[in-house]
Design a protein around this motif. Structure first.
Motif, PDB file in Angstrom:
ATOM      1  N   LEU A 204     -12.019  80.658  -4.005  1.00 29.48           N
ATOM      2  CA  LEU A 204     -10.708  80.244  -3.451  1.00 29.48           C
ATOM      3  C   LEU A 204     -11.273  79.572  -2.074  1.00 29.48           C
ATOM      4  N   LYS A 205     -12.198  80.390  -1.359  1.00 26.84           N
ATOM      5  CA  LYS A 205     -12.535  79.461   0.003  1.00 26.84           C
ATOM      6  C   LYS A 205     -13.153  78.241  -0.336  1.00 26.84           C
ATOM      7  N   ILE A 206     -13.880  78.136  -1.399  1.00 33.88           N
ATOM      8  CA  ILE A 206     -14.775  76.957  -1.693  1.00 33.88           C
ATOM      9  C   ILE A 206     -13.341  75.972  -1.997  1.00 33.88           C
ATOM     10  N   ALA A 207     -12.524  76.230  -2.561  1.00 28.88           N
ATOM     11  CA  ALA A 207     -11.383  75.396  -3.106  1.00 28.88           C
ATOM     12  C   ALA A 207     -10.642  74.850  -1.823  1.00 28.88           C
ATOM     13  N   THR A 208     -10.523  75.585  -1.058  1.00 38.51           N
ATOM     14  CA  THR A 208      -9.781  75.438   0.602  1.00 38.51           C
ATOM     15  C   THR A 208     -10.825  74.458   1.023  1.00 38.51           C
ATOM     16  N   LYS A 209     -11.896  74.712   1.019  1.00 41.08           N
ATOM     17  CA  LYS A 209     -12.824  73.607   1.834  1.00 41.08           C
ATOM     18  C   LYS A 209     -13.038  72.386   1.262  1.00 41.08           C
ATOM     19  N   LEU A 210     -12.782  72.186  -0.096  1.00 42.26           N
ATOM     20  CA  LEU A 210     -12.601  70.941  -0.766  1.00 42.26           C
ATOM     21  C   LEU A 210     -11.259  70.283  -0.428  1.00 42.26           C
ATOM     22  N   GLY A 211     -10.459  71.005   0.136  1.00 40.99           N
ATOM     23  CA  GLY A 211      -9.418  70.414   0.284  1.00 40.99           C
ATOM     24  C   GLY A 211      -7.818  71.023  -0.312  1.00 40.99           C
ATOM     25  N   ALA A 212      -7.883  71.968  -1.053  1.00 38.25           N
ATOM     26  CA  ALA A 212      -6.741  72.590  -1.682  1.00 38.25           C
ATOM     27  C   ALA A 212      -5.805  73.026  -0.326  1.00 38.25           C
ATOM     28  N   HIS A 213      -4.549  72.659  -0.725  1.00 39.23           N
ATOM     29  CA  HIS A 213      -3.465  73.009   0.637  1.00 39.23           C
ATOM     30  C   HIS A 213      -3.089  74.431   0.514  1.00 39.23           C
ATOM     31  N   HIS A 214      -3.015  75.020  -0.583  1.00 39.73           N
ATOM     32  CA  HIS A 214      -2.708  76.483  -0.922  1.00 39.73           C
ATOM     33  C   HIS A 214      -3.423  76.961  -1.982  1.00 39.73           C
ATOM     34  N   VAL A 215      -3.846  78.378  -1.790  1.00 42.21           N
ATOM     35  CA  VAL A 215      -4.607  79.115  -3.039  1.00 42.21           C
ATOM     36  C   VAL A 215      -4.063  80.290  -3.161  1.00 42.21           C
ATOM     37  N   ILE A 216      -4.156  80.608  -4.371  1.00 40.58           N
ATOM     38  CA  ILE A 216      -3.621  82.016  -5.064  1.00 40.58           C
ATOM     39  C   ILE A 216      -4.288  82.710  -5.766  1.00 40.58           C
ATOM     40  N   ASN A 217      -4.890  84.080  -5.391  1.00 42.49           N
ATOM     41  CA  ASN A 217      -5.783  84.856  -6.357  1.00 42.49           C
ATOM     42  C   ASN A 217      -4.914  85.540  -7.491  1.00 42.49           C
ATOM     43  N   TYR A 218      -5.173  85.168  -8.688  1.00 50.90           N
ATOM     44  CA  TYR A 218      -4.168  85.529  -9.815  1.00 50.90           C
ATOM     45  C   TYR A 218      -4.605  87.024 -10.155  1.00 50.90           C
ATOM     46  N   LYS A 219      -5.459  87.643  -9.560  1.00 46.55           N
ATOM     47  CA  LYS A 219      -5.891  89.074 -10.002  1.00 46.55           C
ATOM     48  C   LYS A 219      -5.078  89.787  -9.003  1.00 46.55           C
ATOM     49  N   THR A 220      -4.944  89.544  -7.857  1.00 43.29           N
ATOM     50  CA  THR A 220      -4.229  90.164  -6.553  1.00 43.29           C
ATOM     51  C   THR A 220      -2.716  89.902  -6.763  1.00 43.29           C
ATOM     52  N   THR A 221      -2.643  88.766  -7.250  1.00 41.72           N
ATOM     53  CA  THR A 221      -1.119  88.147  -7.351  1.00 41.72           C
ATOM     54  C   THR A 221      -0.833  87.883  -9.040  1.00 41.72           C
ATOM     55  N   PRO A 222      -0.508  88.824 -10.034  1.00 41.05           N
ATOM     56  CA  PRO A 222      -0.581  88.513 -11.211  1.00 41.05           C
ATOM     57  C   PRO A 222       0.675  87.793 -11.404  1.00 41.05           C
ATOM     58  N   ASN A 223       1.592  87.921 -10.878  1.00 42.21           N
ATOM     59  CA  ASN A 223       2.809  86.928 -11.047  1.00 42.21           C
ATOM     60  C   ASN A 223       2.511  85.656 -10.109  1.00 42.21           C
ATOM     61  N   TRP A 224       1.514  84.791 -10.273  1.00 42.00           N
ATOM     62  CA  TRP A 224       1.220  83.764  -9.503  1.00 42.00           C
ATOM     63  C   TRP A 224       2.293  82.736  -9.645  1.00 42.00           C
ATOM     64  N   HIS A 225       2.986  82.609 -10.830  1.00 42.15           N
ATOM     65  CA  HIS A 225       4.074  81.661 -10.772  1.00 42.15           C
ATOM     66  C   HIS A 225       5.072  81.708  -9.860  1.00 42.15           C
ATOM     67  N   GLU A 226       5.239  83.026  -9.208  1.00 41.23           N
ATOM     68  CA  GLU A 226       6.574  83.251  -8.323  1.00 41.23           C
ATOM     69  C   GLU A 226       5.882  82.434  -6.843  1.00 41.23           C
ATOM     70  N   GLU A 227       4.548  82.684  -6.753  1.00 43.96           N
ATOM     71  CA  GLU A 227       4.069  82.437  -5.523  1.00 43.96           C
ATOM     72  C   GLU A 227       4.115  80.791  -5.523  1.00 43.96           C
ATOM     73  N   VAL A 228       3.708  79.977  -6.703  1.00 47.12           N
ATOM     74  CA  VAL A 228       3.818  78.722  -6.709  1.00 47.12           C
ATOM     75  C   VAL A 228       5.367  78.292  -6.299  1.00 47.12           C
ATOM     76  N   LEU A 229       6.364  79.089  -6.931  1.00 49.19           N
ATOM     77  CA  LEU A 229       7.733  78.535  -6.807  1.00 49.19           C
ATOM     78  C   LEU A 229       8.150  78.651  -5.276  1.00 49.19           C
ATOM     79  N   LYS A 230       7.759  79.643  -4.568  1.00 51.06           N
ATOM     80  CA  LYS A 230       7.962  79.871  -3.344  1.00 51.06           C
ATOM     81  C   LYS A 230       7.352  78.565  -2.423  1.00 51.06           C
ATOM     82  N   LEU A 231       5.978  78.288  -2.718  1.00 50.88           N
ATOM     83  CA  LEU A 231       5.287  77.415  -2.022  1.00 50.88           C
ATOM     84  C   LEU A 231       5.901  75.887  -2.162  1.00 50.88           C
ATOM     85  N   THR A 232       6.595  75.707  -3.126  1.00 51.16           N
ATOM     86  CA  THR A 232       7.551  74.493  -3.528  1.00 51.16           C
ATOM     87  C   THR A 232       8.947  74.633  -3.311  1.00 51.16           C
TER      88      THR A 232
END
Length: 346
Positions: A204-232
């Motif tokens: 995810l650090k590499i993805a951020t370096k490439l320009g990703a605005h937000h990153v989510i670790n789906y292991k530590t955030t298994p309900n990652w869809h909820e985080e996506v909805l928060k971000l949007t």
């Protein structure tokens, strides 16, 4: 210059284990009048290449299949009736399916896919029909260009489909493999906001370096869809590059906006098939299967790459020498990579 009469190549004497991959030197058939002979410099690996070797990809294969679909090389000979499109020394990629020139694919076109229905490109020399080749952007190396035919073009086809991504859209890319990283880059070049997921904070650090605005670790955030909805702000995302398959599709259906697009590309996550009928109706969303792309789309994509060379430069995790193809396959299988795994042929 004398033309080669033999080529060293890899092949599958049988499927079921990566250790079965073998190499030999074979006689090159005489160049046909309508063909172009290419010296192959680099080949990139796809998940499809892996599951073909493991006998987990169903299809009709030629005997002793030469693997791989994605290459970059140099034109070294042109048949008398191959036209004037190419000249000696041109740097080219071959399209994933040789006969997919433009428009929708078809059962007939699918039978021309390299490394599956027809012999692939993990070889020193190969003849192609001239119409199946595409010029490599000037700023890319052979290794970088070898990542374009499948991973990059798949991402481009997804994002530039019936409702193309536009500035201000939000794109969700799952994972940090080849398609996802190319998708991240193409979305950024189009002015979109990108959310990337991975099970690894280092990736995810590499993805951020490439320009990703937000990153989510789906292991530590298994309900990652909820985080996506928060971000949007509860809206959901406009486009999802869905490479996980059944394991992630349920959450993708929750993360997509009403009337948004889920582009189904892979099934690296496995899992149990999920219910899609009601969620699709509830979201009025579109689930679109992606089968790489056409020569026409490949040319369009290359113009975008050339316009945004720094943002879209292919990410290569590791390059293996031709003699270590098995190690390249094993590294791909480990899923330790970010971006692409490449084999240097010449």
């Amino acid at each position: 210059m004398a033309l080669p009469t033999t080529t060293k190549h890899y092949f599958w004497p049988k499927f079921g284990a990566l250790a079965n991959i073998s190499s030999k030197e074979s006689k090159l058939p005489p160049l046909k009048s309508h063909e172009v002979l290419v010296k192959i410099y680099a080949v990139s690996l796809q998940y499809r290449d892996l599951i073909v070797g493991l006998n987990k990809y169903h299809g009709d294969f030629p005997e002793e299949l030469v693997p791989c679909s994605d290459m970059a090389g140099e034109v070294i000979a042109i048949g008398d009736e191959a036209g004037s499109q190419w000249k000696i020394g041109d740097r080219v990629c071959a399209n994933f399916a040789a006969d997919h020139i433009a428009g929708d694919t078809s059962p007939e076109i699918q039978k021309t896919a390299h490394g599956g229905a027809t012999h692939g490109v993990l070889t020193q020399y190969k003849a192609f029909r001239p119409y199946s080749l595409v010029q490599i952007p000037d700023h890319l190396s052979f290794e970088e260009a070898s990542t374009l035919p499948c991973a990059a073009l798949t991402a481009y086809n997804a994002l530039m489909g019936p409702v193309p991504v536009k500035g201000g859209d939000t794109v969700l890319v799952l994972g940090t493999g080849g398609v996802s990283i190319h998708g991240l880059q193409l979305a950024l070049a189009s002015g979109a906001r990108v959310i990337a997921t991975s099970s690894s904070d280092e990736k995810l650090k590499i993805a951020t370096k490439l320009g990703a605005h937000h990153v989510i670790n789906y292991k530590t955030t298994p309900n990652w869809h909820e985080e996506v909805l928060k971000l949007t702000g509860g809206r959901g995302v406009d486009h999802i590059l869905e490479v996980g398959g059944s394991d992630s599709l349920d959450k993708s259906l929750k993360a997509v906006r009403i009337a948004g697009w889920i582009h189904t590309i892979g099934f690296v996550g496995g899992g149990t098939p999920t219910e899609v009928v009601f969620p699709t109706i509830r979201k009025a969303c579109f689930i679109r299967g992606i089968q790489i792309g056409s020569v026409a789309q490949f040319k369009d994509m290359n113009r975008l790459l050339s316009l945004h060379p720094e943002v879209t430069r292919p990410v290569i995790d590791k390059v293996f020498p031709f003699e270590e193809a098995l190690k390249a396959y094993e590294y791909l299988e480990s899923q330790a990579h970010v971006g692409k795994v490449v084999i240097k042929v010449a």
